[in-house]
Design a protein around this motif. Sequence first.
Motif, PDB file in Angstrom:
ATOM      1  N   GLY A 117       0.844  -1.201   0.000  1.00 56.95           N
ATOM      2  CA  GLY A 117       0.000   0.000   0.000  1.00 56.95           C
ATOM      3  C   GLY A 117       0.867   1.234   0.000  1.00 56.95           C
ATOM      4  O   GLY A 117       1.573   1.522  -0.953  1.00 56.95           O
ATOM      5  N   ASP A 118       0.846   1.964   1.092  1.00 52.83           N
ATOM      6  CA  ASP A 118       1.698   3.152   1.211  1.00 52.83           C
ATOM      7  C   ASP A 118       3.153   2.726   1.149  1.00 52.83           C
ATOM      8  O   ASP A 118       3.548   1.724   1.726  1.00 52.83           O
ATOM      9  N   SER A 119       3.948   3.491   0.436  1.00 55.77           N
ATOM     10  CA  SER A 119       5.377   3.192   0.369  1.00 55.77           C
ATOM     11  C   SER A 119       6.152   4.507   0.375  1.00 55.77           C
ATOM     12  O   SER A 119       5.590   5.565   0.093  1.00 55.77           O
ATOM     13  N   PRO A 120       7.433   4.430   0.675  1.00 60.15           N
ATOM     14  CA  PRO A 120       8.247   5.648   0.688  1.00 60.15           C
ATOM     15  C   PRO A 120       8.309   6.270  -0.706  1.00 60.15           C
ATOM     16  O   PRO A 120       8.129   5.577  -1.711  1.00 60.15           O
ATOM     17  N   TRP A 170      11.578   5.341   7.183  1.00 61.23           N
ATOM     18  CA  TRP A 170      10.498   4.400   6.896  1.00 61.23           C
ATOM     19  C   TRP A 170      10.892   3.018   7.393  1.00 61.23           C
ATOM     20  O   TRP A 170      12.052   2.636   7.309  1.00 61.23           O
ATOM     21  N   GLU A 171       9.903   2.275   7.878  1.00 57.10           N
ATOM     22  CA  GLU A 171      10.120   0.900   8.331  1.00 57.10           C
ATOM     23  C   GLU A 171       9.287  -0.041   7.475  1.00 57.10           C
ATOM     24  O   GLU A 171       8.100   0.183   7.260  1.00 57.10           O
ATOM     25  N   LEU A 172       9.917  -1.101   6.998  1.00 55.92           N
ATOM     26  CA  LEU A 172       9.220  -2.157   6.265  1.00 55.92           C
ATOM     27  C   LEU A 172       9.113  -3.353   7.194  1.00 55.92           C
ATOM     28  O   LEU A 172      10.127  -3.946   7.562  1.00 55.92           O
ATOM     29  N   ARG A 173       7.907  -3.703   7.606  1.00 53.36           N
ATOM     30  CA  ARG A 173       7.695  -4.884   8.448  1.00 53.36           C
ATOM     31  C   ARG A 173       7.539  -6.097   7.552  1.00 53.36           C
ATOM     32  O   ARG A 173       6.715  -6.105   6.644  1.00 53.36           O
ATOM     33  N   CYS A 174       8.347  -7.114   7.816  1.00 51.27           N
ATOM     34  CA  CYS A 174       8.338  -8.362   7.051  1.00 51.27           C
ATOM     35  C   CYS A 174       7.911  -9.471   8.011  1.00 51.27           C
ATOM     36  O   CYS A 174       8.645  -9.786   8.947  1.00 51.27           O
ATOM     37  N   TYR A 184       4.304  -7.819   3.800  1.00 47.13           N
ATOM     38  CA  TYR A 184       5.204  -6.670   3.866  1.00 47.13           C
ATOM     39  C   TYR A 184       4.349  -5.418   4.015  1.00 47.13           C
ATOM     40  O   TYR A 184       3.394  -5.221   3.273  1.00 47.13           O
ATOM     41  N   ARG A 185       4.725  -4.549   4.961  1.00 51.79           N
ATOM     42  CA  ARG A 185       3.960  -3.335   5.200  1.00 51.79           C
ATOM     43  C   ARG A 185       4.903  -2.199   5.560  1.00 51.79           C
ATOM     44  O   ARG A 185       5.730  -2.332   6.457  1.00 51.79           O
ATOM     45  N   TRP A 186       4.760  -1.063   4.861  1.00 49.69           N
ATOM     46  CA  TRP A 186       5.565   0.126   5.132  1.00 49.69           C
ATOM     47  C   TRP A 186       4.895   0.993   6.195  1.00 49.69           C
ATOM     48  O   TRP A 186       3.665   1.083   6.246  1.00 49.69           O
ATOM     49  N   ARG A 187       5.708   1.656   7.009  1.00 50.20           N
ATOM     50  CA  ARG A 187       5.213   2.618   7.983  1.00 50.20           C
ATOM     51  C   ARG A 187       6.222   3.750   8.105  1.00 50.20           C
ATOM     52  O   ARG A 187       7.420   3.499   8.267  1.00 50.20           O
ATOM     53  N   ARG A 188       5.757   4.967   7.995  1.00 52.26           N
ATOM     54  CA  ARG A 188       6.640   6.116   8.148  1.00 52.26           C
ATOM     55  C   ARG A 188       6.744   6.488   9.622  1.00 52.26           C
ATOM     56  O   ARG A 188       5.756   6.473  10.350  1.00 52.26           O
ATOM     57  N   HIS A 189       7.952   6.818  10.061  1.00 54.53           N
ATOM     58  CA  HIS A 189       8.186   7.273  11.435  1.00 54.53           C
ATOM     59  C   HIS A 189       8.371   8.788  11.412  1.00 54.53           C
ATOM     60  O   HIS A 189       9.133   9.305  10.596  1.00 54.53           O
TER      61      HIS A 189
END
Length: 192
Positions: A117-120, A170-174, A184-189
């Motif tokens: 979904g959302d990505s850097p 950005w963090e990519l959770r695997c 895989y899910r991206w999250r911005r810090h």
Amino acid sequence: TTPLELRDQLERILVFGGWEIVDSYKNVSEPKGTWIYTPFENSWFRISAISQPADRFGHTLTTACRNTVVMYGGILNSNVIDGVDEWSSSIARLPPPVPELWVFNGLVEEWRKIITGDSPPPRYFHSAVAFNLGVGISNMDCSCQHSIVIFGGMTSDKHSNSSKSLDDLWELRCVGLGKGKSTYRWRRHYEQ
């Protein structure tokens, strides 16, 4: 490049893309494909994957867990840069980076493009580091949750037709790597 443990558990290094220097720095070109180096045997071999990312430079390769490497970003179809002293002026002429996320599975020697979904924002020359959460920290067990953090880099500024630096994290959770049902899910810090 990134360390990668493969079938026989020998230490190996995965190399993808980058620049090959030709003519004593007067011209550079991209090497093609995926290569693995085995330091113990001092040997290289090329992976002939059916599906693989387009050649690029400025991307990151990060070991997510045993046999799994994640690639993000980079620039496709690099321009030839004439002379090292022209590097700073050449940055502005580079094609825009891509926001692509690819995963290499060392057990079956194949690449898979991951759509999230959302990505850097697209970037190149950024930094990346991996860490894992939960069990298996000492042996990079793929059954736990791993994260890859990317920071900074450069991107294209469409308004000024030049490059600009980034200062985002950005963090990519695997989750579930190696089980066939990986997510895989991206999250911005953000700054607190």
